[in-house]
Design a protein around this motif. Structure first.
Motif, mmCIF file in Angstrom:
data_model
loop_
_atom_site.group_PDB
_atom_site.id
_atom_site.type_symbol
_atom_site.label_atom_id
_atom_site.label_comp_id
_atom_site.label_asym_id
_atom_site.label_seq_id
_atom_site.Cartn_x
_atom_site.Cartn_y
_atom_site.Cartn_z
ATOM 1 N N VAL A 47 -48.006 -36.927 0.778
ATOM 2 C CA VAL A 47 -47.021 -35.882 0.481
ATOM 3 C C VAL A 47 -47.355 -34.600 1.238
ATOM 4 O O VAL A 47 -46.481 -33.960 1.835
ATOM 5 C CB VAL A 47 -46.939 -35.627 -1.044
ATOM 6 C CG1 VAL A 47 -46.144 -34.371 -1.338
ATOM 7 C CG2 VAL A 47 -46.333 -36.829 -1.747
ATOM 8 N N VAL A 48 -48.615 -34.195 1.228
ATOM 9 C CA VAL A 48 -49.023 -32.976 1.931
ATOM 10 C C VAL A 48 -48.748 -33.100 3.427
ATOM 11 O O VAL A 48 -48.220 -32.179 4.058
ATOM 12 C CB VAL A 48 -50.517 -32.669 1.655
ATOM 13 C CG1 VAL A 48 -51.041 -31.594 2.589
ATOM 14 C CG2 VAL A 48 -50.707 -32.256 0.211
ATOM 15 N N LEU A 49 -49.094 -34.232 4.010
ATOM 16 C CA LEU A 49 -48.835 -34.428 5.444
ATOM 17 C C LEU A 49 -47.338 -34.455 5.735
ATOM 18 O O LEU A 49 -46.885 -33.927 6.755
ATOM 19 C CB LEU A 49 -49.498 -35.719 5.925
ATOM 20 C CG LEU A 49 -51.019 -35.696 5.993
ATOM 21 C CD1 LEU A 49 -51.562 -37.076 6.345
ATOM 22 C CD2 LEU A 49 -51.493 -34.664 6.994
ATOM 23 N N GLY A 50 -46.560 -35.048 4.848
ATOM 24 C CA GLY A 50 -45.109 -35.079 5.024
ATOM 25 C C GLY A 50 -44.511 -33.688 4.991
ATOM 26 O O GLY A 50 -43.667 -33.330 5.818
ATOM 27 N N VAL A 51 -44.953 -32.877 4.033
ATOM 28 C CA VAL A 51 -44.457 -31.498 3.924
ATOM 29 C C VAL A 51 -44.842 -30.702 5.169
ATOM 30 O O VAL A 51 -44.028 -29.942 5.718
ATOM 31 C CB VAL A 51 -44.977 -30.831 2.636
ATOM 32 C CG1 VAL A 51 -44.722 -29.343 2.636
ATOM 33 C CG2 VAL A 51 -44.349 -31.487 1.410
ATOM 34 N N ALA A 52 -46.071 -30.857 5.626
ATOM 35 C CA ALA A 52 -46.512 -30.146 6.827
ATOM 36 C C ALA A 52 -45.683 -30.556 8.040
ATOM 37 O O ALA A 52 -45.294 -29.711 8.858
ATOM 38 C CB ALA A 52 -47.989 -30.416 7.087
ATOM 39 N N SER A 53 -45.375 -31.824 8.149
ATOM 40 C CA SER A 53 -44.572 -32.309 9.268
ATOM 41 C C SER A 53 -43.151 -31.740 9.212
ATOM 42 O O SER A 53 -42.604 -31.304 10.229
ATOM 43 C CB SER A 53 -44.522 -33.831 9.234
ATOM 44 O OG SER A 53 -43.632 -34.314 10.206
ATOM 45 N N ILE A 54 -42.572 -31.720 8.047
ATOM 46 C CA ILE A 54 -41.217 -31.176 7.889
ATOM 47 C C ILE A 54 -41.197 -29.695 8.215
ATOM 48 O O ILE A 54 -40.282 -29.216 8.899
ATOM 49 C CB ILE A 54 -40.701 -31.445 6.464
ATOM 50 C CG1 ILE A 54 -40.442 -32.939 6.285
ATOM 51 C CG2 ILE A 54 -39.435 -30.638 6.175
ATOM 52 C CD1 ILE A 54 -40.153 -33.352 4.856
ATOM 53 N N ARG A 55 -42.198 -28.952 7.754
ATOM 54 C CA ARG A 55 -42.255 -27.511 8.049
ATOM 55 C C ARG A 55 -42.362 -27.267 9.546
ATOM 56 O O ARG A 55 -41.736 -26.366 10.095
ATOM 57 C CB ARG A 55 -43.426 -26.874 7.320
ATOM 58 C CG ARG A 55 -43.198 -26.788 5.814
ATOM 59 C CD ARG A 55 -44.246 -25.993 5.137
ATOM 60 N NE ARG A 55 -44.090 -24.605 5.525
ATOM 61 C CZ ARG A 55 -44.986 -23.682 5.284
ATOM 62 N NH1 ARG A 55 -46.106 -23.991 4.689
ATOM 63 N NH2 ARG A 55 -44.781 -22.430 5.646
ATOM 64 N N THR A 56 -43.149 -28.073 10.233
ATOM 65 C CA THR A 56 -43.291 -27.933 11.680
ATOM 66 C C THR A 56 -41.965 -28.194 12.383
ATOM 67 O O THR A 56 -41.563 -27.448 13.277
ATOM 68 C CB THR A 56 -44.364 -28.903 12.207
ATOM 69 O OG1 THR A 56 -45.599 -28.611 11.556
ATOM 70 C CG2 THR A 56 -44.534 -28.780 13.700
ATOM 71 N N GLN A 57 -41.272 -29.235 11.969
ATOM 72 C CA GLN A 57 -39.984 -29.566 12.577
ATOM 73 C C GLN A 57 -38.954 -28.467 12.311
ATOM 74 O O GLN A 57 -38.181 -28.111 13.203
ATOM 75 C CB GLN A 57 -39.478 -30.907 12.069
ATOM 76 C CG GLN A 57 -40.271 -32.081 12.586
ATOM 77 C CD GLN A 57 -39.841 -33.405 11.966
ATOM 78 O OE1 GLN A 57 -39.045 -33.438 11.048
ATOM 79 N NE2 GLN A 57 -40.378 -34.486 12.475
ATOM 80 N N LEU A 58 -38.933 -27.927 11.094
ATOM 81 C CA LEU A 58 -37.996 -26.850 10.780
ATOM 82 C C LEU A 58 -38.294 -25.607 11.599
ATOM 83 O O LEU A 58 -37.381 -24.963 12.119
ATOM 84 C CB LEU A 58 -38.038 -26.524 9.285
ATOM 85 C CG LEU A 58 -37.355 -27.494 8.359
ATOM 86 C CD1 LEU A 58 -37.595 -27.117 6.906
ATOM 87 C CD2 LEU A 58 -35.871 -27.568 8.650
ATOM 88 N N SER A 59 -39.563 -25.283 11.723
ATOM 89 C CA SER A 59 -39.952 -24.119 12.507
ATOM 90 C C SER A 59 -39.520 -24.285 13.961
ATOM 91 O O SER A 59 -38.977 -23.363 14.576
ATOM 92 C CB SER A 59 -41.461 -23.920 12.420
ATOM 93 O OG SER A 59 -41.869 -22.848 13.220
ATOM 94 N N ARG A 60 -39.735 -25.465 14.501
ATOM 95 C CA ARG A 60 -39.340 -25.748 15.880
ATOM 96 C C ARG A 60 -37.828 -25.637 16.037
ATOM 97 O O ARG A 60 -37.329 -25.050 16.999
ATOM 98 C CB ARG A 60 -39.827 -27.145 16.268
ATOM 99 C CG ARG A 60 -39.734 -27.440 17.736
ATOM 100 C CD ARG A 60 -40.346 -28.789 18.088
ATOM 101 N NE ARG A 60 -41.723 -28.877 17.607
ATOM 102 C CZ ARG A 60 -42.252 -29.965 17.070
ATOM 103 N NH1 ARG A 60 -41.557 -31.075 16.951
ATOM 104 N NH2 ARG A 60 -43.511 -29.970 16.656
ATOM 105 N N SER A 61 -37.095 -26.165 15.082
ATOM 106 C CA SER A 61 -35.632 -26.102 15.130
ATOM 107 C C SER A 61 -35.139 -24.669 15.036
ATOM 108 O O SER A 61 -34.202 -24.280 15.736
ATOM 109 C CB SER A 61 -35.033 -26.926 13.990
ATOM 110 O OG SER A 61 -35.332 -28.291 14.150
#
Length: 91
Positions: free
Chosen positions: A12-26
């Motif tokens: 879950v922690v890795l998933g949240v971190a990945s989503i945050r990175t993708q949102l930031s990039r977007s």
């Protein structure tokens, strides 16, 4: 702690971190596209049409800055800072 629960927490922690990175990039990509579009519009001498501009200007003239900002946000979907800057520019 049980290994299964620990594993699930890590996933879950890795998933949240990945989503945050993708949102930031977007968000950065969208901001870059908006800057380019603003540059093109300035070059062409075009201005963005503000929905309900007459109502917003009437509120500004009446000294109702907060209501004008709220109406601008409702009409355009802009954030608070963007709306305040736009209303200040209109006045």
């Amino acid at each position: 702690m049980e290994p299964t629960i620990l594993f699930l927490i890590c996933v879950v922690v890795l998933g949240v971190a990945s989503i945050r990175t993708q949102l930031s990039r977007s968000e950065r990509r969208v901001a870059r596209v908006e800057r380019k579009l603003d540059t093109v519009m300035r070059h062409l001498g075009l201005e963005e049409e503000v929905p309900r501009k007459d109502e917003i200007l009437a509120l500004v003239r009446d000294g109702k800055q907060v209501q004008a900002i709220k109406l601008y946000r409702d009409a355009t979907g802009a954030g608070l800072l963007e709306a305040k800057q736009a209303v200040d520019a209109l006045s």
